[in-house]
Scaffold this motif. Structure first.
Motif, PDB file in Angstrom:
ATOM      1  N   THR A 114       4.673   8.780   2.026  1.00 27.40           N
ATOM      2  CA  THR A 114       4.139   9.559   3.142  1.00 27.40           C
ATOM      3  C   THR A 114       2.870  10.234   2.664  1.00 27.40           C
ATOM      4  OG1 THR A 114       5.320  11.494   2.422  1.00 27.40           O
ATOM      5  CG2 THR A 114       6.465  10.032   3.940  1.00 27.40           C
ATOM      6  N   ASP A 115       2.124  10.827   3.594  1.00 28.86           N
ATOM      7  CA  ASP A 115       0.890  11.512   3.222  1.00 28.86           C
ATOM      8  C   ASP A 115       1.155  12.582   2.174  1.00 28.86           C
ATOM      9  OD1 ASP A 115      -0.456   9.984   4.927  1.00 28.86           O
ATOM     10  OD2 ASP A 115      -0.688  11.485   6.500  1.00 28.86           O
ATOM     11  N   ILE A 116       2.177  13.376   2.432  1.00 25.22           N
ATOM     12  CA  ILE A 116       2.430  14.499   1.533  1.00 25.22           C
ATOM     13  C   ILE A 116       2.826  13.983   0.150  1.00 25.22           C
ATOM     14  CG2 ILE A 116       4.822  14.851   2.354  1.00 25.22           C
ATOM     15  CD1 ILE A 116       2.421  17.584   1.219  1.00 25.22           C
ATOM     16  N   GLN A 117       3.605  12.907   0.115  1.00 25.58           N
ATOM     17  CA  GLN A 117       4.000  12.329  -1.172  1.00 25.58           C
ATOM     18  C   GLN A 117       2.772  11.785  -1.903  1.00 25.58           C
ATOM     19  OE1 GLN A 117       7.083  12.629  -2.360  1.00 25.58           O
ATOM     20  NE2 GLN A 117       6.536  11.599  -4.263  1.00 25.58           N
ATOM     21  N   ILE A 120       1.019  14.724  -3.457  1.00 25.23           N
ATOM     22  CA  ILE A 120       1.757  15.198  -4.644  1.00 25.23           C
ATOM     23  C   ILE A 120       1.465  14.269  -5.830  1.00 25.23           C
ATOM     24  CG2 ILE A 120       4.065  15.570  -5.645  1.00 25.23           C
ATOM     25  CD1 ILE A 120       5.039  16.301  -2.822  1.00 25.23           C
TER      26      ILE A 120
END
Lengths: 174, 142
Positions: A114-117, A120
């Motif tokens: 995902t974008d957030i992953q 990170i």
């Protein structure tokens, strides 16, 4: 940090009781997999990291001081295994690529994350772990300092830097 | 408040706590400024994404295995490879009179499991299991 294991259970583990090992496995699996996934961006790698960590923990159980916090001790093993996994993954990748391909490679990015992953995954190693432990796992600054063997001030600084980097990456087009 | 002040204040809130609060003082500007509104919305979305990501479900091993062997993205390639191999074999039979599975097997790495062969095959069927790297070729004789 509340512990996940009682003293009688720890004694059973040290005696090699397979039921105690199985219970420990079940207890640790889900939170450990999640943490390792946040770090590696792959459930398969997370499973490997978890399995290696639990084997390391069982190997060194005889040296574990019963008065220490088992959860924090295991977290530390897991974190170090995540760091080792990254080194090993890069070493394997390097051996597979030509020099040209290697130079073209900037950072590992999973296609399905995902974008957030993805954000990170782009953080430097220790900053990433601080972000994961604090903002994904909800651990306190003191707990993180204990797990990573760094000062609380360093945890705070790394945490702020991680959030800033993620924010900047997510808003760079605005 | 200026755009720069608003963005700084929102960024500080996010960096401090991953949460956003639009104060009444900010609201007057944000509501009338597209850029600041977009920035606030993006940060709010990011904050929600992080919170949602905390409870990401751990997939079971069988689900992961299934996803790993999912034919999506590979079928086209495999079908293409099978088709190419089929065309190659057909070409070999059409343009090289006298070729037979026995000759072909002798020239390549093919392993024949049934050697009751007589003459040239009427039909060649090639199939490949999705989880298997081996290709099976069936020659039909009439």
């Amino acid at each position: 940090m509340s512990d996940i294991i009682t003293k009688p259970e720890l004694a059973a583990l040290k005696e090699g009781d397979p039921d105690a090992v199985s219970r420990l496995w079940q207890e640790l699996r889900e939170p450990s997999l999640r943490l390792a996934y946040y770090y590696t961006s792959s459930w398969d790698d997370a499973e490997d990291v978890f399995q290696i960590s639990i084997l390391k923990a069982l190997d060194h159980l005889a040296q574990f001081d019963d008065n220490r916090n088992f959860a924090a001790w295991f977290r530390r093993i897991l974190v170090n295994t995540c760091y080792d996994w990254r080194k090993e993954a890069w070493r394997r990748l390097r051996s597979m690529l030509s020099d040209v391909q290697w130079r073209q490679l900037s950072a590992p990015e999973g296609g399905s994350v995902t974008d957030i992953q993805g954000h990170i995954a782009k953080l430097p190693r220790r900053m990433r772990m601080v972000f994961i432990l604090r903002d994904m796992e909800g651990q306190s600054v003191r707990e993180i300092a204990e797990i990573l063997a760094i000062s609380e001030d360093t945890v705070r600084v790394l945490s702020m830097q991680a959030r800033r980097k993620i924010r900047e990456a997510a808003t760079e087009d605005i | 408040m200026t755009c720069s002040e608003i963005k700084q204040a929102l960024a500080k809130q996010f960096d401090d706590s991953l949460a956003l609060t639009i104060t009444p003082e900010m609201a007057g500007h944000v509501e009338g400024c597209e850029a600041c509104e977009a920035y606030a919305q993006r940060l709010a979305l990011l904050s929600r994404q992080i919170v949602a990501h905390r409870s990401i479900p751990v997939p079971s091993r069988s689900r992961r295995r299934k996803a790993r062997h999912s034919p999506r993205g590979h079928w086209g390639l495999r079908f293409g490879a099978a088709l190419a191999l089929g065309l190659l074999l057909v070409t070999a039979f059409v343009w090289r009179p006298g070729s037979s599975p026995l000759n072909l097997a002798a020239e390549s790495n093919l392993v024949l499991t049934d050697t009751h062969l007589d003459g040239e095959p009427a039909q060649t069927i090639i199939y490949q299991l999705p989880e298997d790297q081996n290709t099976t070729i069936v020659w039909v004789y009439r």
